[in-house]
Design an enzyme around this catalytic site. Sequence first.
Site, short mmCIF file in Angstrom:
data_model
loop_
_atom_site.label_atom_id
_atom_site.label_comp_id
_atom_site.label_asym_id
_atom_site.label_seq_id
_atom_site.Cartn_x
_atom_site.Cartn_y
_atom_site.Cartn_z
N LYS A 77 -7.31 -27.92 -30.70
CA LYS A 77 -8.67 -28.04 -31.27
C LYS A 77 -8.93 -26.75 -32.03
O LYS A 77 -8.74 -25.65 -31.48
CB LYS A 77 -9.71 -28.23 -30.17
CG LYS A 77 -11.13 -28.36 -30.75
CD LYS A 77 -12.14 -28.85 -29.73
CE LYS A 77 -12.66 -27.73 -28.85
NZ LYS A 77 -13.80 -28.16 -28.02
N GLY A 230 -21.43 -23.19 -17.81
CA GLY A 230 -21.85 -22.44 -18.99
C GLY A 230 -20.98 -21.23 -19.30
O GLY A 230 -20.87 -20.81 -20.46
N THR A 231 -20.37 -20.64 -18.29
CA THR A 231 -19.63 -19.40 -18.49
C THR A 231 -18.23 -19.68 -19.02
O THR A 231 -17.38 -20.16 -18.27
CB THR A 231 -19.59 -18.59 -17.19
OG1 THR A 231 -20.93 -18.26 -16.83
CG2 THR A 231 -18.80 -17.29 -17.36
P1 NAD Z 1 -27.71 -24.21 -26.05
O1 NAD Z 1 -27.85 -23.02 -26.93
O2 NAD Z 1 -28.10 -25.55 -26.59
O3 NAD Z 1 -28.58 -23.97 -24.70
C1 NAD Z 1 -28.53 -22.74 -24.04
C2 NAD Z 1 -29.18 -22.88 -22.67
O4 NAD Z 1 -29.12 -21.61 -22.00
C3 NAD Z 1 -30.65 -23.23 -22.73
O5 NAD Z 1 -30.97 -24.00 -21.57
C4 NAD Z 1 -31.35 -21.88 -22.68
O6 NAD Z 1 -32.67 -21.96 -22.20
C5 NAD Z 1 -30.44 -21.18 -21.69
N1 NAD Z 1 -30.46 -19.72 -21.81
C6 NAD Z 1 -30.38 -18.97 -22.93
N2 NAD Z 1 -30.39 -17.66 -22.64
C7 NAD Z 1 -30.48 -17.58 -21.28
C8 NAD Z 1 -30.52 -16.50 -20.35
N3 NAD Z 1 -30.47 -15.25 -20.78
N4 NAD Z 1 -30.60 -16.80 -19.03
C9 NAD Z 1 -30.64 -18.08 -18.60
N5 NAD Z 1 -30.60 -19.13 -19.42
C10 NAD Z 1 -30.51 -18.90 -20.75
O7 NAD Z 1 -26.22 -24.18 -25.53
P2 NAD Z 1 -25.33 -25.40 -24.98
O8 NAD Z 1 -24.61 -26.02 -26.13
O9 NAD Z 1 -26.15 -26.25 -24.10
O10 NAD Z 1 -24.23 -24.60 -24.14
C11 NAD Z 1 -24.58 -23.96 -22.94
C12 NAD Z 1 -23.43 -23.09 -22.49
O11 NAD Z 1 -22.29 -23.90 -22.21
C13 NAD Z 1 -22.95 -22.07 -23.52
O12 NAD Z 1 -22.71 -20.86 -22.86
C14 NAD Z 1 -21.66 -22.66 -24.04
O13 NAD Z 1 -20.78 -21.68 -24.52
C15 NAD Z 1 -21.13 -23.31 -22.78
N6 NAD Z 1 -20.13 -24.36 -22.96
C16 NAD Z 1 -19.16 -24.47 -22.01
C17 NAD Z 1 -18.18 -25.45 -22.14
C18 NAD Z 1 -17.12 -25.59 -21.07
O14 NAD Z 1 -16.16 -26.33 -21.27
N7 NAD Z 1 -17.25 -24.95 -19.96
C19 NAD Z 1 -18.20 -26.33 -23.23
C20 NAD Z 1 -19.23 -26.22 -24.15
C21 NAD Z 1 -20.19 -25.23 -24.02
#
Ligand code: NAD
Length: 331
Positions: A77, A230-231
């Site tokens: 990807k 998320g991490t």
């Molecule tokens: P997004 O920008 O749409 O949403 C971000 C979320 O994090 C929101 O709920 C926001 O309120 C919250 N947030 C922002 N800053 C914060 C803080 N300091 N403390 C607590 N909460 C906070 O992002 P998304 O597309 O929903 O992605 C969320 C996370 O998931 C990102 O870190 C992204 O990199 C990760 N992600 C992980 C995978 C995986 O395979 N594990 C895949 C895709 C995305």
Amino acid sequence: MDGAEMTGHQIAIVPEAMVADMLTRTAAFEAVEAVFAAMAAGKARNFPVVREALGHEEALYGFKGGFDAAGGILGLKAGGYWPHNLERRGLINHQSTVFLFDPDSGRVTAMVGGNLLTALRTAAASSVSIRHLARKDAKVLGMIGAGHQAGFQLRAALETHGFEKVIGWNLHPEMLPGLARVADEMGVPFEAVDLPALAGADVIITITSSFAPTLLAEHVSPGTHIACMGTDTKGKQEVEAALLGRASVFADEVAQSVSIGEAQHAVAAGLIAEGDIHQIGAVIGKAHPGRTSDSEITVFDGTGVGLQDLAVAARIVEVAVARGAATIVPI
Ligand code: NAD
């Protein structure tokens, strides 16, 4: 060999707009579950991730690739994050495309839009963890995060397990109605709560872009399963490291878990060692018992691996070709 024979090869193209119709959440779940099992059995491996700041448009660009010998899937990807896409072009900021190759010859076989696919495979990963690690009698699902990914996570979790209630917290509470709408569509009540109320959840999904822990050990009751989704980068953190010290920890891939996943902090603090983290695929393949008691806290560190993308992309291509929906281009 003449020219016709040399070029008698085709590539199947499935554009982003078509992906939604070609992939059910069930198919994503099955593809991700199978590839996690193949990884743990040593039949599939991810290649080192490349992630580079382009110095152009402030974009982050990279590749996630791998080879699943069990499924005969090779590919990558390519994509990343273009922070100005929305404001400058009306496009979403995350952009990616999956390329598949014939593992026998190395010839490219398919190109698939990777944006929706990423959300669906990520949601499938936490759902796979819920299926294999949560208590069977889990009733309350806790959500931390309400951004783009959170709705996908919630929908997939509610389809995977018969939760009776959803409780949710987000740093930006104005985003929570989006989650409430998903729960409502699925016929499950939703309540916005403060963090300590997460102690009432049997399963918690964290899906934020936080760089400091929000879910603390004191917010989690015995027997809870936590899917940390998320991490996915060095420095990010959603869960207090002490919680991992108290839990049985599983990951999609251990190497990513300790370097860019939630476990990076607990390992750095000496609370757990790399050897304490188990591949979820081992639980799927029954080489590891997974949860062993109703009071055990289990953590799934879902960092996101390239093989998830490839497994799901291969399913999409299969369906699109079978339905005659893919664009077939001779190359
Ligand atoms: P997004 O920008 O749409 O949403 C971000 C979320 O994090 C929101 O709920 C926001 O309120 C919250 N947030 C922002 N800053 C914060 C803080 N300091 N403390 C607590 N909460 C906070 O992002 P998304 O597309 O929903 O992605 C969320 C996370 O998931 C990102 O870190 C992204 O990199 C990760 N992600 C992980 C995978 C995986 O395979 N594990 C895949 C895709 C995305």
